[in-house]
Scaffold this motif. Structure first.
Motif, PDB file in Angstrom:
ATOM      1  N   VAL A 635       0.843  -1.195   0.000  1.00 31.58           N
ATOM      2  CA  VAL A 635       0.000   0.000   0.000  1.00 31.58           C
ATOM      3  C   VAL A 635       0.879   1.246   0.000  1.00 31.58           C
ATOM      4  CG1 VAL A 635      -1.779   1.258   1.250  1.00 31.58           C
ATOM      5  CG2 VAL A 635      -1.834  -1.252   1.183  1.00 31.58           C
ATOM      6  N   LEU A 637       0.923   5.762  -1.126  1.00 35.29           N
ATOM      7  CA  LEU A 637       0.181   6.981  -1.427  1.00 35.29           C
ATOM      8  C   LEU A 637       1.010   7.869  -2.345  1.00 35.29           C
ATOM      9  CD1 LEU A 637      -1.467   5.991   1.039  1.00 35.29           C
ATOM     10  CD2 LEU A 637      -1.800   8.397   1.637  1.00 35.29           C
ATOM     11  N   ILE A 647      -4.207   6.196  -3.794  1.00 35.58           N
ATOM     12  CA  ILE A 647      -3.794   5.060  -2.956  1.00 35.58           C
ATOM     13  C   ILE A 647      -3.622   3.869  -3.877  1.00 35.58           C
ATOM     14  CG2 ILE A 647      -4.380   3.564  -1.039  1.00 35.58           C
ATOM     15  CD1 ILE A 647      -6.238   6.808  -1.339  1.00 35.58           C
ATOM     16  N   TRP A 649      -2.140  -0.274  -4.356  1.00 30.57           N
ATOM     17  CA  TRP A 649      -1.810  -1.522  -3.661  1.00 30.57           C
ATOM     18  C   TRP A 649      -1.632  -2.648  -4.651  1.00 30.57           C
ATOM     19  CZ3 TRP A 649      -6.476   0.964  -3.453  1.00 30.57           C
ATOM     20  CH2 TRP A 649      -7.544   0.351  -4.080  1.00 30.57           C
ATOM     21  N   THR A 660     -11.002   1.672   0.587  1.00 29.02           N
ATOM     22  CA  THR A 660      -9.862   2.375   1.180  1.00 29.02           C
ATOM     23  C   THR A 660     -10.397   3.450   2.110  1.00 29.02           C
ATOM     24  OG1 THR A 660      -8.555   1.987  -0.794  1.00 29.02           O
ATOM     25  CG2 THR A 660      -7.780   3.691   0.725  1.00 29.02           C
ATOM     26  N   LEU A 662      -9.071   6.590   4.814  1.00 30.73           N
ATOM     27  CA  LEU A 662      -8.018   7.447   5.371  1.00 30.73           C
ATOM     28  C   LEU A 662      -8.621   8.156   6.579  1.00 30.73           C
ATOM     29  CD1 LEU A 662      -6.992   7.051   2.371  1.00 30.73           C
ATOM     30  CD2 LEU A 662      -5.811   9.239   2.670  1.00 30.73           C
ATOM     31  N   VAL A 693      -4.037   4.802   7.004  1.00 34.99           N
ATOM     32  CA  VAL A 693      -4.582   4.258   5.756  1.00 34.99           C
ATOM     33  C   VAL A 693      -4.777   2.756   5.928  1.00 34.99           C
ATOM     34  CG1 VAL A 693      -4.250   3.999   3.279  1.00 34.99           C
ATOM     35  CG2 VAL A 693      -3.389   6.035   4.467  1.00 34.99           C
TER      36      VAL A 693
END
Length: 734
Positions: A635, A637, A647, A649, A660, A662, A693
């Motif tokens: 993961v 950012l 984001i 992954w 997701t 935050l 996150v």
């Protein structure tokens, strides 16, 4: 020249020693001064002193002869414990710091106070308490006080030089608190002792006795006395003693009194301090005993003479004579003999009772007497079993002895008896016998004209040979027997009820037995002659019941909790999760278990087995289960413009939707990409904040998994629009 260097070295060493002494004098703590030392408890002395600057603790020393006791304390006052009572000690103190300890202070003498007397208390009478103690070292006198434990009333206090003291004129049955201490020659009191003592109760009065002649019981009542915990009623006779006790009533019943006995009854009141017995006893005369040696004679024929000896406490007698046809006569007399008319061929039952003012005597021995015999008749079997036949007949007038003979044509079984009944034993089951009853008399000889009767014994008991279960949970029972024309019944008896099946063959089937139950199987045979004895029982256990409500819950990515309801008859369970990659299972006695080593994103088959204490197994539940999708990896950012974040992954094994979140101080921001993407964008997010996150798979029901790892990122601001995303670390999943 040789001596010059030596002097120089000596001078240098002397200077170093002086410097060391000066440095030591600067760092060592000051010697404390004891302000006062005193004792309030017999095993300790308390010391007070002025605080020494720089001292972190103090060492107190108490010395008496060869005994030295030290105690470390932090500040003033301090206490030295573990001392002897009434002992003079030399007390010193040292101050201690990180640099060391000071010299001992000037000693101060202090003496421990006297020890507390060890009290022994008792209540010798209902209105007094005796207090005793052993001599106390260095004591010249003692103070003893007493008051009610509930605090009511006055306080009595006495001073004495003795080691015992009696307090009189107290309330009976009352709890008192006693406190005592000793003092020395200076009048200083020592430790005190406190204990509780109750005075003994007063003796009960107004005793009344009621006697029941039928049960030989006496009910005794009295007026309750203050402070009595228990009452004991004693009935004393010449050769008999009975009693009863009670704690909550003012009456008591004495059982099993003997007939023909005169009792002296008294009541004893008691508590934890002692007891008091009633001053006067009540006399009770029980009923007379029934005469024991009764003699019966028939002289001349047709006349019965019944005689007996006199009995203690008997005023008059009643003799009852009852014939076996139910007719009863009696005579009432103050003598010891009665005469009755009799007939031949009867058995008479004679009993004699004695009477007095208390009532009728208990039933004594019942005597029987058979008059001259007659011929037997009316032969009747009253019990027929597989190995016995019990028959009765009308009494044979003139018969003194009966011989009963049974034969099956090969074997003869006989029994002789004077009673008009006989039980023939050791017979063969399911067999026909000719049974004849003959009468005998010394005067008339034998009567061989009696007719015989054909009797068949009950069937033989079957023997259960095998018990089997078929695929439909039906129980097949097989037995072996040698009876003719018999019907067999198999019974399964258990806590869940009774189940039966019948057959004229050698097997039958039990249906409908509940699961998880234990039964005892028996079989009996029935013919026209009667029922056989049951066979030996065979235990039967049905498989345990399958639990209901199987539930599978994901705990973590690799751990699953399987739970179920308890199944009747099951002691342990085996839960299995199986896939193409292998299986995981657990064996437990509870109704749930955690199964580990579960792979994420995999379809499993869930199976549950219920196992009884003897190992019977029921395969219960099969269902499919899909483990949760795997938590994504990698993961990261990325910044998108001044207020946007992407984001990203790496998708793990299996397909899944992701969500997701935050979490920051300025709000919570969520995005969910399409199922084929491994990133999502948040277009409006404030910079200058720290965000937690978490990217989680979303189940088919829309539930987000909460056990995926969390990461912390810092979104910084540079100027008004520019910024950086900085990785701050990992946070465990909540």
């Amino acid at each position: 020249m040789a001596g010059g260097p030596k002097k120089c070295f000596s001078w240098i060493g002397f200077c170093l020693i002086c410097l060391k002494m000066v440095a030591s004098a600067k760092t060592a703590p000051e010697i404390p001064t004891i302000d006062q030392a005193y004792s309030k408890i017999s095993n300790s002395i308390t010391v007070e002193w002025a605080t020494v600057p720089g001292a972190t603790s103090y060492l107190l020393t108490a010395e008496a002869g060869n005994t030295v006791i030290e105690t470390m304390v932090v500040n003033s006052p301090g206490t030295v414990t573990g001392l002897k009572a009434a002992t003079l000690y030399q007390i010193t103190i040292r101050s201690i710091s990180a640099a060391g300890r000071s010299q001992a202070s000037p000693p101060r003498q202090a003496k421990t106070v006297l020890a507390a007397p060890v009290l022994e208390v008792s209540s010798p009478s209902p209105d007094s308490i005796l207090v005793q103690w052993e001599a106390v070292y260095m004591a010249i006198g003692f103070s003893v006080s007493i008051m009610r434990a509930n605090g009511l009333g006055r306080i009595w206090k006495e001073n004495t030089t003795n080691t015992s003291l009696t307090f009189s004129n107290l309330d009976a049955g009352t709890l008192y608190t006693i406190k005592a201490y000793a003092w020395n020659a200076n009048g200083i009191p020592g430790d005190d002792s406190t204990c509780n003592q109750r005075t003994s109760p007063r003796a009960p009065v107004n005793i009344e006795v009621s006697f029941d002649s039928e049960t030989l019981k006496a009910s005794v009542s009295w007026t309750p006395t203050e402070g009595a915990f228990n009452y004991t009623v004693m009935a004393l006779g010449v050769s008999s003693e009975r009693n009863c006790s009670t704690s909550s009533f003012s009456s008591c019943t004495i059982s099993s009194l003997q007939c023909g006995t005169e009792y002296s009854i008294s009541v004893l009141a008691s508590n934890d301090a002692g007891s008091s017995k009633s001053n006067s006893a009540v006399t009770l005369k029980s009923v007379a005993c029934a005469p024991g040696r009764v003699t019966i004679q028939e002289d001349p024929p047709g006349h019965l003479s019944v005689a007996w000896p006199t009995v203690e406490l008997g005023d008059y007698y009643v003799a009852f004579v009852k014939s076996d046809d139910g007719l009863e006569v009696h005579c009432n007399t103050s003598l010891t003999q009665c005469n009755f008319l009799s007939e031949c061929g009867f058995t008479y039952f004679i009993s004699v009772f004695a009477y007095n003012k208390a009532g009728q005597s208990p039933l004594g021995d019942v005597f029987n007497y058979t008059t001259a015999p007659c011929c037997p008749s009316d032969i009747n079997p009253v019990l027929v079993s597989g190995d016995r036949v019990q028959i009765v007949w009308s009494p044979a007038r003139g018969a003194e002895l009966y011989e009963t003979r049974a034969t099956d044509g090969y074997i003869v079984v006989e029994c002789n008896d004077t009673a008009p009944a006989c039980t023939l034993s050791a017979l063969d089951c399911d067999t026909k016998y000719n049974i004849t009853v003959y009468s005998f008399s010394e005067v008339r000889g034998s009567n061989m004209s009696c007719t015989s009767q054909l009797i068949t014994t009950a069937p033989c008991s079957p023997e259960i040979k095998n018990v089997s279960k078929d695929a439909f949970s039906e129980i097949n029972v097989h037995w072996r027997s040698t009876n003719d024309d018999a019907t067999y019944t198999v019974t399964a008896q258990g806590e869940k009820g009774l189940y039966q099946c019948s057959s004229q063959g050698e097997s039958c089937t039990l249906v409908g037995l509940p699961c998880g139950s234990g039964f005892s199987l028996t079989a009996v045979a029935e013919t026209q002659a009667g029922w056989s004895l049951p066979s030996y029982s065979v235990p039967l256990e049905t498989v345990p019941c399958c639990p209901a409500g199987l539930t599978v819950t994901q705990v973590t990515q690799s751990v699953t909790n399987v739970s179920w309801n308890i199944g009747t008859g099951a002691q342990t369970y085996v839960a299995v999760l199986e896939s193409r990659a292998g299986q995981s299972k657990c064996h437990t006695h509870e109704n749930h278990c955690l199964i580990g080593c579960i792979m994420c994103g995999v379809n499993y088959t869930v199976a549950l087995k219920a196992i009884s204490a003897t190992g019977l197994t029921a395969d219960c539940a099969f269902q499919s289960y899909s483990s949760s999708a795997c938590c994504p990896l990698g993961v990261k950012l990325y910044r998108l413009g001044p207020n946007g974040i992407r984001i990203y992954w790496q998708i793990s094994r299996g397909s899944a939707n992701y969500s997701t979140d935050l979490y920051g101080s300025k709000g919570i921001f969520t995005c969910a990409p399409r199922s084929s993407l491994s990133f999502c964008d948040i277009t409006e997010i404030p910079c200058g904040d720290v965000y937690t996150v978490m990217v989680s798979p979303v189940s088919e029901t829309g539930l987000k998994l909460s056990f995926c790892p969390k990461k912390i990122y810092s979104v910084t601001c540079s100027g008004s629009t520019l910024g950086m995303v900085i990785y701050r670390g990992k946070r465990n999943a909540d």
